[in-house]
Enzyme design. Sequence first.
Site, short mmCIF file in Angstrom:
data_model
loop_
_atom_site.label_atom_id
_atom_site.label_comp_id
_atom_site.label_asym_id
_atom_site.label_seq_id
_atom_site.Cartn_x
_atom_site.Cartn_y
_atom_site.Cartn_z
N MET A 1 5.10 2.83 1.59
CA MET A 1 6.37 2.56 2.28
C MET A 1 6.88 3.84 2.92
SD MET A 1 8.72 0.52 3.19
CE MET A 1 10.21 0.95 4.12
N GLU A 2 7.33 3.71 4.18
CA GLU A 2 7.62 4.86 5.04
C GLU A 2 9.02 5.42 4.86
OE1 GLU A 2 8.42 1.11 7.70
OE2 GLU A 2 7.01 1.70 6.14
N GLU B 1 1.75 5.89 7.32
CA GLU B 1 3.14 6.16 6.93
C GLU B 1 3.70 7.37 7.67
OE1 GLU B 1 4.39 3.73 5.33
OE2 GLU B 1 2.40 2.90 4.99
N GLY C 1 0.82 -1.20 0.00
CA GLY C 1 0.00 0.00 0.00
C GLY C 1 0.85 1.25 0.00
#
Length: 854
Positions: free
Chosen positions: A268-269, A301, A266
């Site tokens: 990515m941080e 995130e 979904g």
Amino acid sequence: MPGENLTRLEARERAEVLSPSSYLVELDLTQGEETFTSRTTVQFTATPGASSFIDLIAPTVHEVVLNGRSLPVAEVFADSRIQLTDLAAENELTVVADCAYMRTGEGLHRFVDPVDNEVYLYSQFEVADTRRMFAVFEQPDLKATFSFTVTAPAHWKVVSNSPTPPPVPAGERTSTWSFAATPVLPCYVTALVAGPYHRVDGELTSRDGRTIDLGVFCRASLAEHLDAENIMDITRAGFAFYEEAFDLAYPYEKYDQLFVPEFNAGAMENAGCVTFVEHYVFRSKAPEATVERRAVTILHELAHMWFGDLVTMRWWNDLWLNESFAEYASTLATAEATRWTEAWTTFASLEKSWAYRQDQLPSTHPIVAEINDLEDVEVNFDGITYAKGASVLKQLVAWVGKESFLAGVAAYFRKHAFGNTELEDLLVELEATSGRDLSTWSRVWLQEAGVTTLRPEVQTDATGRITSFVIAQEAPGSHPVLRPHRVAVGGYDMDATGALVRTHRVELDIDGPATPVPELVGLTRPQLILVNDDDLAYAKIRLDEGSLQVATDHLAAFTESLPRSLVWAAAWDMTRDGEWPAHRYLDLLLANLGAETDSTTTLVLLRQLATAVDFYTDPARRDEVAVEVADRLWALARAAEAGSDSQFQLVRAFAGRASTAAHTTALAALLAGEETLPGLTVDTDLRWDLLTGLVAAGAAGEEEIAAELDRDATATGQRAAATARASIPTAEAKEAVWASVVEADDLPNAVQAAVISGFGRARDRALLAPFAERYFRSIERVWTERTNEMAQNIVIGLYPAKLADIDASHLDVLGRTDEFLDGLGDRLPALRRLVVEARDTARRALAAQARDRA
């Protein structure tokens, strides 16, 4: 692959002998379509005389220079490691390599937009794919600063963790971007995104007075659909909420959010450079559930900027803490800082159902999982790590109080900023702020697997007054651990308007096999009783028979969405556990689905409806039931409020279940515009849904797919066409899917997933039967030859679960799975886990089918 694995013991030993301080990474992205030049210079300290290794996956390594001496590449580089010997106290290592662009969504992914033939790149490094872009000590506790210098086409935008510098011309059509060093980061949240992305600018003011630049990006061909202001409004709300809740200003200089093509997850941080799946750029109408999920994902995130990026787990066994905290915090922020004030209903419907499902698999594990190596963690992005962990944090907050919880979290951030921690470091702070001893809580909740079930045991006298009320707690034999819970018991009655409203509420701590609730004794028994009202506890619940009857007759009468979602969940758990036959659940669902107002609950119910029909219904009646269900979905869609979210979801669900001539006539009329539903717009994505329904039912084929692709010659259109082609109900079409996915390895990740999703859309299950044995003969080879993401898609997506019938007309799926597992032994534990989980899906289906028949 074994040559790319890293064990926890190896990581610990490496961290004991060396510590990196800085990386300079120089990338040339102008060298062709297959590879790019990567030059890494890393400064690190080490124990003098020690030996270790640095990680790199690359087709060619040109040069390795350690402290001024060139090392023989052929001798020191193999698999994914460069061996380093005779280290000094202070070291400088330079590695020059050609690294490969990926088409799997891992490493540095390369995508060509079919609309304008422009190239778009983005990085995705979690768990251990940083080493596909540059040489790196690939483990979360070896943090350092990172400086990126990137040469790329001059018309591109180049984005990383640090603010984007002005480009310097490097040639006739190329430029170089030299980024300032980042703060100390774990390598897996570093990032590079490059290409002619469309950007929308914004800003916000942090609590410390700094102006934080915001950027929202997408491909140029999607720019007209990018609602950047909505995205930035949610982001600003999240900043204000988290900076106040965590008592700490945002720790980085800027915040970019980039919607990138063919993304596996979904989002990515990456620190200050978050990447999202393009599905969240809405080119057509999307269910409100998806719009809300995007908001939760944005806030998830953002929470990671503190929990994960600023303070990082020491090793991947604490991955749950990163993800569970972000999931809990993002739901809290969504409920309290955005328009989605019913976010905890969404959490109960979507996240907790995922957690309960995962926690009942044979592979269930404690929240604090034992992660021995990278392969373990690759399959551990699961419902325990995310959803159960977040549910347990919610339970912890109910137990210690929200103020104490957030105060402990704030102290944890202040103490460990830019460092690495383990679970105990957080528990120490929470004990200090709450005054609670969390050692017992931690043991039973975090170090024991399984989910318990809560049942009300109610006795009344002749006048209907409660004489005894006990909450019984049951644990499965495989994980016989009873837990303490903070629960609320709610009593609901019908009022004069016909609404089902709460008339009583008691909150208490329960523990052990039976807990009396004396506060309810003497009250007139409510018509419906919920033993986990407000969804505080992590436990499955059951309704007593009287409450179950009221719920069945009046489920739509609830005035609040959360208690209604809890009743839905109890009914589904009873069906999955074989306490209810599937047809009783379908009766309840179809009688009340049209009145459901929560979009996410509707989305989940429609998924469960499909599972109930396709897997849990007696095979002797399945075809008949499937037709009845599709008929009912169409009737509900026609009766739904004009333009409503419910109408839209029901039409899509009907398209996914169409099978008869009457069904395909209705779909064709909608697609052609010959029939309309008030308020329903048949837009680009809905056209694909309708067409794919026609294709799967045998009422359309290649000619119609090609014509629709001409109308929508985009990347999304190509994926939709791939799904439609894979849905053609012929042996030739299924064989083509198998050849493209299993035998060949040239599909990009997003197309592979689209093809696999169409493969299983077979009304005639005999079409799938020839591939069952081929599946078991192929998957070990697939697992060892493909990247983890691509292999998982195949192992999970092509498992022959649809052939698991109590009639056993096609294959003894359980027997053949057991035979495969016996032959596999312990060679590939991660593959074994996925197949064991798939086997349990088939086992549960067979038990549910038998219950439905009985």
